[in-house]
Design an enzyme around this catalytic site. Structure first.
Site, mmCIF file in Angstrom:
data_model
loop_
_atom_site.group_PDB
_atom_site.id
_atom_site.type_symbol
_atom_site.label_atom_id
_atom_site.label_comp_id
_atom_site.label_asym_id
_atom_site.label_seq_id
_atom_site.Cartn_x
_atom_site.Cartn_y
_atom_site.Cartn_z
ATOM 1 N N LYS A 1 0.837 -1.200 0.000
ATOM 2 C CA LYS A 1 0.000 0.000 0.000
ATOM 3 C C LYS A 1 0.871 1.249 0.000
ATOM 4 C CE LYS A 1 -3.896 -1.879 2.679
ATOM 5 N NZ LYS A 1 -4.926 -1.720 1.644
ATOM 6 N N ARG B 1 -10.220 -11.554 1.892
ATOM 7 C CA ARG B 1 -11.078 -12.624 1.358
ATOM 8 C C ARG B 1 -10.364 -13.968 1.393
ATOM 9 N NH1 ARG B 1 -11.681 -9.273 -4.047
ATOM 10 N NH2 ARG B 1 -11.156 -7.684 -2.494
HETATM 11 N N1 BES Z 1 -7.992 -3.867 4.499
HETATM 12 C C1 BES Z 1 -8.152 -3.467 3.156
HETATM 13 C C2 BES Z 1 -9.433 -2.681 2.913
HETATM 14 C C3 BES Z 1 -9.499 -1.349 3.597
HETATM 15 C C4 BES Z 1 -9.026 -0.224 2.949
HETATM 16 C C5 BES Z 1 -10.049 -1.218 4.847
HETATM 17 C C6 BES Z 1 -9.109 1.004 3.561
HETATM 18 C C7 BES Z 1 -10.119 0.003 5.448
HETATM 19 C C8 BES Z 1 -9.671 1.116 4.805
HETATM 20 C C9 BES Z 1 -8.182 -4.675 2.233
HETATM 21 O O1 BES Z 1 -7.398 -5.726 2.634
HETATM 22 C C10 BES Z 1 -7.697 -4.223 0.896
HETATM 23 O O2 BES Z 1 -6.572 -3.839 0.816
HETATM 24 N N2 BES Z 1 -8.539 -4.284 -0.126
HETATM 25 C C11 BES Z 1 -8.202 -3.904 -1.437
HETATM 26 C C12 BES Z 1 -8.687 -4.963 -2.378
HETATM 27 C C13 BES Z 1 -8.211 -4.785 -3.799
HETATM 28 C C14 BES Z 1 -6.719 -5.045 -3.859
HETATM 29 C C15 BES Z 1 -8.956 -5.719 -4.667
HETATM 30 C C16 BES Z 1 -8.871 -2.570 -1.736
HETATM 31 O O3 BES Z 1 -10.057 -2.406 -1.386
HETATM 32 O O4 BES Z 1 -8.206 -1.690 -2.261
HETATM 33 MN MN MN Z 2 -5.404 -5.496 2.007
#
Ligand code: BES
Ligand code: MN
Ligand code: ZN
Length: 486
Positions: free
Chosen positions: A267, A341
């Site tokens: 990230k 997931r």
């Molecule tokens: N934990 C994150 C989702 C999240 C983002 C929660 C911001 C709270 C605040 C999750 O694991 C994630 O990174 N999801 C990705 C999925 C994508 C790579 C398909 C997302 O939503 O960007």
């Molecule tokens: Mn994630």
């Protein structure tokens, strides 16, 4: 804080402050007895226009020994026709935070006026108890503050009111407990620490089993373990059982990524510190089971917390890797940042074998959740109409609102892999619902609902009765759902 119910005349109960709620346009006649002992003070403040009863307005008066309470706090409830449980929660939050800020220790609330509006005084208390939460772990001056020690509700202590007060005290304490777990940074809230916390709530009525890395391997949890590969912290697959009722249990699964860096699909650095809240689903499940056991709810529950960090260590999973989940389905990892997931897929697969009557998962699953709904609602998806409807109703009551999203069969195309059964990311388009669709493939024909709390588990600003930081979302919703379930 000690919460009492007392049937006593308001003016005769000594306290630091007596709270008197009033709607717009109401007169001092609503509190005749008190007004008559105050030498015209109450009427003067109201008639002067200084206190108009606007929602959330506060006016503090000193009673100068005319009655037992040292102060009166007039609290505006807004327009008479618009008073609701939520308006009361908000007013209660504002009121108790204010009383806390002026150092009040012993406060009381007159319940009669609220009853005359056909409103229970309990939501006011509930908002108050939630608003008083403070994360105190890391600063001595925070830990030393005592705060409000006693709250007396003035009214008839019949069993309905006592039960309702007891429920409010237990559920708000549970929500505040969840906030503490979520606010705790990932260096202290490791999977190991989470497992220890689970065991500590487990003493007595809850049994706790923790699957170590090797145990998870024997269970075939290739998806869960693939997320743990990049971290030195040992993963823990935590299973709790509470048996308070009859029949098949309800399974609650909480995403428990104690820190989500994204892994190799790392990230951006900005805001990454907040990814300690990626275990908010797990915290909610722990809090719910703790409260259910303390209140001896007549339900059977299984809680599952697949707990691990998601880091980009030397053995981390890489985009393109294929892993095998509990049920045998293979998953191509497109993004190591779609780790939630993966751990949920194995949790669902594991719990399905215990034939629960329903599975509810709660997870900070997608950034797209807050894109769609902001910070105001939980995104809900599922395959069972009755379960969806009951959760929606339970959420509305406690104002932890859920909004249903579709799981059209066309979304299958988005998560189809070229080389495996599924892929873990369908890209940006529809990523809130494709995440849900991915999970649905693992739930199969088991009644299942997914709650995405990514937009609601954390707040950047103080809200009416929720301080900045972790919100404890889902705890009051699930407890309310379980209460009606019996
Ligand atoms: N934990 C994150 C989702 C999240 C983002 C929660 C911001 C709270 C605040 C999750 O694991 C994630 O990174 N999801 C990705 C999925 C994508 C790579 C398909 C997302 O939503 O960007
Ligand atoms: Mn994630
Ligand atoms: Zn995550």
């Amino acid at each position: 804080m000690n919460v009492l119910i007392k049937d006593i005349k308001e003016r005769d109960l000594a306290s630091d402050a007596l709270i008197l709620p009033l709607c717009e346009g109401a007169s001092e006649d609503q509190y005749k007895e008190i007004a008559s002992s105050l030498n015209g003070l109450l009427g003067k403040v109201i008639r002067s226009g200084e206190f108009g009863g606007k929602h959330g307005q506060l006016s503090l008066l000193h009673t100068m020994n005319m009655i037992k309470p040292v102060r009166l706090l007039l609290v505006g409830l807004g327009k008479k026709g618009e008073v609701s449980s939520e308006k009361l929660r908000q007013a209660g939050g504002k009121t108790l935070s204010y009383l806390y800020s002026i150092g009040a220790k012993d406060v009381s609330l007159s319940g009669a006026y609220l009853l005359s509006l056909n409103q229970s005084p309990v939501p006011f208390l509930e908002g108050g108890l939630l608003s008083l939460y403070k994360f105190k772990k890391y600063r001595k001056e925070d830990a030393d503050v005592k705060g409000i020690e006693r709250f007396t509700l003035i009214g008839k202590p019949d069993s309905a009111l006592s039960n309702s007060v007891r429920w409010a005290v237990a559920t708000t304490a549970a929500a505040n407990f969840a906030k503490d777990l979520v606010n705790t940074p990932s260096n202290d809230m490791t999977p190991t620490a989470l497992a220890k916390t689970a065991r500590s709530i487990g003493r007595g009525k809850v049994s706790v089993k923790v699957l170590e890395r090797a145990d998870a391997g024997k269970e075939g949890m290739g998806a869960f373990l693939s997320v743990a590969r990049g971290s030195m912290e040992p993963p823990k697959f935590i299973v709790l059982r509470y048996n308070g009722g009859k029949g098949a249990p309800i399974a609650l699964i909480g995403k428990s990524i104690t820190f989500d860096s994204g892994g190799i699909s790392i990230k951006p650095g900005e805001g990454m510190e907040k990814m300690k809240y990626d275990m908010a689903g797990g915290a909610a499940v722990l809090a719910v089971i703790k409260a259910a056991a303390e209140m001896r709810l007549r339900v059977n529950l299984i809680g599952v917390l697949p707990a691990t960090e998601n880091l980009p260590g030397g053995s981390a999973s890489k985009p393109g890797d294929v892993v095998t989940s509990v049920g045998g389905k293979t998953i191509e990892i497109i993004s190591t940042d779609a780790e939630g997931r993966l751990v949920l897929a194995d949790a669902i697969g594991y719990i399905k074998k215990m034939r629960p009557k329903a599975i509810i998962d709660i997870a900070t699953l997608t950034g797209a959740c807050s894109v769609a709904l902001g910070n105001e609602a939980i995104a809900m998806m599922g395959n069972d109409r009755a379960l969806l409807d009951r959760l929606k109703a339970a959420g509305d009551e406690v104002y932890e609102r859920v909004w249903e999203m579709p799981l059209y069969e066309e979304y299958m195309d988005y998560v189809k892999s070229d080389i495996a059964d599924l892929k873990n990311s369908g890209g940006k388009t529809g990523s809130l619902v494709t995440a849900g669709y991915f999970l649905k493939e693992f739930a199969g024909d088991m009644p299942w609902v997914h709650l995405d709390i990514a937009g609601t588990a954390w707040t950047e600003k103080d809200r009416p009765y929720t301080a900045k930081g972790a919100t404890g979302i889902g705890v009051r919703l699930l407890l309310n759902f379980l209460k009606e379930r019996k």
